[in-house]
Design a protein around this motif. Structure first.
Motif, mmCIF file in Angstrom:
data_model
loop_
_atom_site.group_PDB
_atom_site.id
_atom_site.type_symbol
_atom_site.label_atom_id
_atom_site.label_comp_id
_atom_site.label_asym_id
_atom_site.label_seq_id
_atom_site.Cartn_x
_atom_site.Cartn_y
_atom_site.Cartn_z
ATOM 1 N N ILE A 128 36.415 41.553 43.513
ATOM 2 C CA ILE A 128 37.654 41.444 44.267
ATOM 3 C C ILE A 128 38.733 42.133 43.443
ATOM 4 N N ALA A 129 39.869 42.431 44.053
ATOM 5 C CA ALA A 129 40.873 43.220 43.345
ATOM 6 C C ALA A 129 42.275 42.849 43.780
ATOM 7 N N LYS A 130 43.217 43.158 42.909
ATOM 8 C CA LYS A 130 44.631 43.065 43.225
ATOM 9 C C LYS A 130 45.161 44.458 43.534
ATOM 10 N N ALA A 131 46.297 44.533 44.213
ATOM 11 C CA ALA A 131 47.018 45.799 44.376
ATOM 12 C C ALA A 131 48.221 45.773 43.442
ATOM 13 N N ILE A 132 48.595 46.940 42.906
ATOM 14 C CA ILE A 132 49.678 46.994 41.938
ATOM 15 C C ILE A 132 50.766 47.956 42.400
ATOM 16 N N ASN A 133 52.012 47.514 42.298
ATOM 17 C CA ASN A 133 53.171 48.362 42.586
ATOM 18 C C ASN A 133 53.421 49.230 41.367
ATOM 19 N N GLN A 138 54.324 44.945 39.398
ATOM 20 C CA GLN A 138 54.006 43.688 40.072
ATOM 21 C C GLN A 138 52.679 43.808 40.810
ATOM 22 N N GLN A 139 51.856 42.759 40.733
ATOM 23 C CA GLN A 139 50.554 42.788 41.378
ATOM 24 C C GLN A 139 50.447 41.725 42.466
ATOM 25 N N SER A 140 49.599 42.001 43.439
ATOM 26 C CA SER A 140 49.341 41.053 44.516
ATOM 27 C C SER A 140 48.427 39.941 44.021
ATOM 28 N N ASN A 141 48.167 38.994 44.880
ATOM 29 C CA ASN A 141 47.084 38.049 44.626
ATOM 30 C C ASN A 141 45.755 38.789 44.775
ATOM 31 N N TYR A 142 44.683 38.173 44.304
ATOM 32 C CA TYR A 142 43.378 38.788 44.492
ATOM 33 C C TYR A 142 43.035 38.847 45.974
ATOM 34 N N SER A 143 42.328 39.898 46.342
ATOM 35 C CA SER A 143 41.958 40.102 47.738
ATOM 36 C C SER A 143 40.961 39.043 48.191
ATOM 37 N N THR A 144 41.001 38.760 49.485
ATOM 38 C CA THR A 144 39.967 37.903 50.070
ATOM 39 C C THR A 144 38.743 38.739 50.425
#
Length: 267
Positions: A128-133, A138-144
């Motif tokens: 699973i992965a996060k997205a990063i600005n 800043q990073q998102s929560n981990y993907s579902t």
């Protein structure tokens, strides 16, 4: 009176698609795994609504064979993954160790794979992965959603396909012709073959048909476009005559094929 509050959130949105991607590594060698390796050739394609790339990733499962990666330290049969220490599954705690790979680790080139046995088939890990600005970090929560990172170990002198043949198929006028993988491999003359028995990986378009057009995933193809065999297997690569063909028409286009091991196009 009851009240409901909506509070702004500056976190990036989570990745919506991660897909499957393939990395090859030579036996007894290390290979750096980059962001492009993970998402650029993935299918279905990586997608995040704001256009941000992946940040941190987390390995959450093994693929076909639990022993392909590390099920215990130093006992892998196919490959090891190294972020800042070996990733492995600890049977005492039933948890993965070192399985969170930070965005900075990937950026620094410290996310690596080491290959052991080129005779074994490719295998994968689930992540699973996060997205990063990129502007703020800043990073998102981990993907579902989950992705698969396939690892193929090749010999140091892996050769390109030895035979890529000509294909022949009939099509119905006015009806899109859906291609299949066997039309470019086992049904060609001569049939596709590879010295290491590596599977065909992708097709490169060298010349377009003079009548009609080719499409992949609904988008018109151009010279130099690469079509993954995984896309062809899903029926996404098609020919359309656009009403310009007749019963005497012979439609041709030219292509090359590469293999999973060498990634060298021939044909």
């Amino acid at each position: 009176m009851a009240e409901f509050r909506l509070i702004p959130n500056d976190l990036p949105l989570e990745p919506e698609h991660l897909g499957e991607s393939l990395v090859t590594v030579e036996m007894n060698s290390n290979r750096v795994i980059t962001v492009d390796d993970i998402i650029k050739s993935s299918f279905p394609p990586y997608y995040q609504e704001q256009g941000f790339l992946i940040g941190d990733i987390k390995i959450i499962g093994y693929g076909n064979n639990k022993n392909s990666m590390l099920y215990q330290p130093d006992l892998a049969s196919l490959y090891n993954l190294y972020p800042q220490g070996q990733i492995y599954f600890d049977t005492n705690t039933n948890q993965y160790v070192n399985n969170e790979v930070l965005a900075q680790t990937i950026k620094n080139g410290d996310f690596q794979v080491r290959g052991f046995d080129a005779s074994l088939p490719a295998d994968y890990v689930v992540f699973i992965a996060k997205a990063i600005n990129p502007s703020t970090g800043q990073q998102s929560n981990y993907s579902t959603v989950k992705g698969k990172l396939w690892i193929k170990v090749v010999s140091s002198n892996n050769q390109p396909p030895s035979k890529v043949g000509d294909g022949y198929e009939r099509f119905n006028l006015g009806v899109p012709k859906v291609f299949s993988v066997d039309m470019f491999t086992t049904k060609t003359t001569p049939p596709y073959s590879d010295p290491e028995n590596d599977a065909a990986f992708s097709l490169k378009i060298i010349a377009l048909p003079t009548i009609g057009k080719l499409t992949n995933r609904g988008v018109d193809c151009n010279v130099g476009d690469i079509v993954l065999m995984s896309e062809i297997s899903l029926g996404l690569f098609k020919y359309h005559d656009l009403g310009n063909a007749n019963l005497s028409s012979v439609v041709t286009f030219q292509y090359q094929i590469n293999d999973v091991g060498s990634k060298i196009f021939v044909g």
